[in-house]
Design an enzyme around this catalytic site. Structure first.
Site, PDB file in Angstrom:
ATOM      1  CG  ASP A 167       7.103  52.338  28.863  1.00  0.00           C
ATOM      2  OD1 ASP A 167       5.872  52.346  28.690  1.00  0.00           O
ATOM      3  OD2 ASP A 167       7.697  51.404  29.433  1.00  0.00           O
ATOM      4  CG  ASN A 196      -3.621  54.898  19.224  1.00  0.00           C
ATOM      5  OD1 ASN A 196      -4.709  54.416  18.955  1.00  0.00           O
ATOM      6  ND2 ASN A 196      -2.475  54.293  18.903  1.00  0.00           N
ATOM      7  CB  SER A 215     -12.985  54.934  24.885  1.00  0.00           C
ATOM      8  OG  SER A 215     -13.596  54.119  25.854  1.00  0.00           O
ATOM      9  CE1 TYR A 266      -8.228  47.703  26.129  1.00  0.00           C
ATOM     10  CE2 TYR A 266     -10.447  46.959  25.563  1.00  0.00           C
ATOM     11  CZ  TYR A 266      -9.302  47.685  25.253  1.00  0.00           C
ATOM     12  OH  TYR A 266      -9.240  48.389  24.077  1.00  0.00           O
ATOM     13  CE  LYS A 295      -8.879  51.351  25.857  1.00  0.00           C
ATOM     14  NZ  LYS A 295      -7.904  52.371  25.375  1.00  0.00           N
ATOM     15  CB  VAL A 343     -10.010  47.782  14.924  1.00  0.00           C
ATOM     16  CG1 VAL A 343      -9.371  48.513  13.743  1.00  0.00           C
ATOM     17  CG2 VAL A 343     -11.020  48.689  15.614  1.00  0.00           C
TER      18      VAL A 343
END
Length: 279
Positions: free
Chosen positions: A63, A98, A149, A163, A167, A195
């Site tokens: 984790d 990632n 990012s 969020y 990034k 994406v």
């Protein structure tokens, strides 16, 4: 995207796509996953990559949103001895940060719990994982680190105070690490926009309306009849165009970890079809 249980779509994640792409080039792969429920999928992917590409793989549960998780992942890989070099030494040539979470909320509704969870996974996790990996990076500049990012760091999307901030922090760390680790590896980030993943599919209609204008003006997000799926073509009038395919994101990561990318470091590299054009 494939079909999951009971006819529901199964979205391939960016991490799986990156692992598949790098394995196709002959890289041995560590597959990090968070929950026990992901273990069967991670093990199945590991076996598939080994069979198709004749590489070594190692699924590891950790984790990365906890203080102990990143170091436990590195120690599990090292102690397994499955990926040791022929001379018995342990080296990490490529590290891809990632793991990430997105919890969108308008400013008045942002909670401390959302802030804490997001910064733990998206900022503290990559920092601690890179810190744990540092002793095992090459010492000849041949190593590669790629941080995932997002265009959200620069676009100011509604609902992404937290969020987008995570990034932006990751991009700042990318530049610092590029200097601090310059004799060991290059360090770059990529900034995907939308994406075709489960995370994107879970966005609210309100958020999709917010980013529609950006997508409409992204040169590579225009749908292509006969190439893109009919579902994406039918959705284009609503969303503004198509999201990236995970393979397109993985291809840019592969580009950055190759030998020919040795003169590129400290950069945030476009992985968004032209959605964001800065610097």
């Amino acid at each position: 995207m494939g079909i999951g249980g009971k006819g529901e779509p199964r979205y391939v994640g960016i991490g799986e796509a990156i692992a598949t792409k790098l394995a196709s080039y002959g890289a041995n792969i560590v597959l990090g996953y968070t929950s026990a429920s992901s273990k069967p999928n991670a093990e199945a992917l590991a076996k598939d990559l080994e069979s198709r590409h004749n590489v070594k793989t190692l699924p590891v549960q950790a984790d990365l949103g906890t203080v102990e998780g990143p170091e436990s992942l590195i120690e599990a890989v090292k102690s397994s001895k499955a990926l040791l070099k022929p001379d018995g030494s342990f080296q990490i040539d490529i590290l891809v940060n990632n793991a990430g979470v997105a919890q969108n909320n308008l400013l008045p509704a942002v909670t401390v719990a959302q802030f804490d969870a997001s910064y733990r996974v998206n900022v503290l996790g990559p920092l601690l994982l890179t810190q744990a990996a540092e002793p095992y990076l090459p010492r000849d500049r041949s190593g590669r680190i790629v941080n995932l990012s997002s265009v959200s760091s620069s676009c100011g999307f509604i609902g992404q105070s937290v969020y987008g901030g995570t990034k932006a922090a990751l991009e700042a760390m990318t530049r610092t690490w590029a200097r601090e680790l310059s004799e060991r590896c290059t360090v770059n980030a990529i900034n995907p926009g939308p994406v075709l993943t489960e995370m994107y599919a879970g966005n609210t209609p309100q958020f999709k309306r917010e980013i529609k204008g950006w997508i409409e003006h992204s040169p590579l997000m225009r749908v292509r009849p006969g190439i893109d799926s009919q579902e994406l073509i039918d959705d284009a009038p609503i969303s503004g165009g198509r999201p990236a395919y995970v393979s397109e994101i993985a291809g840019i990561v592969a580009m950055l970890v190759g030998e020919d990318a040795a003169w590129c470091t400290g950069q945030v590299v476009c992985a968004n079809g032209g959605m964001l054009m800065l610097h």
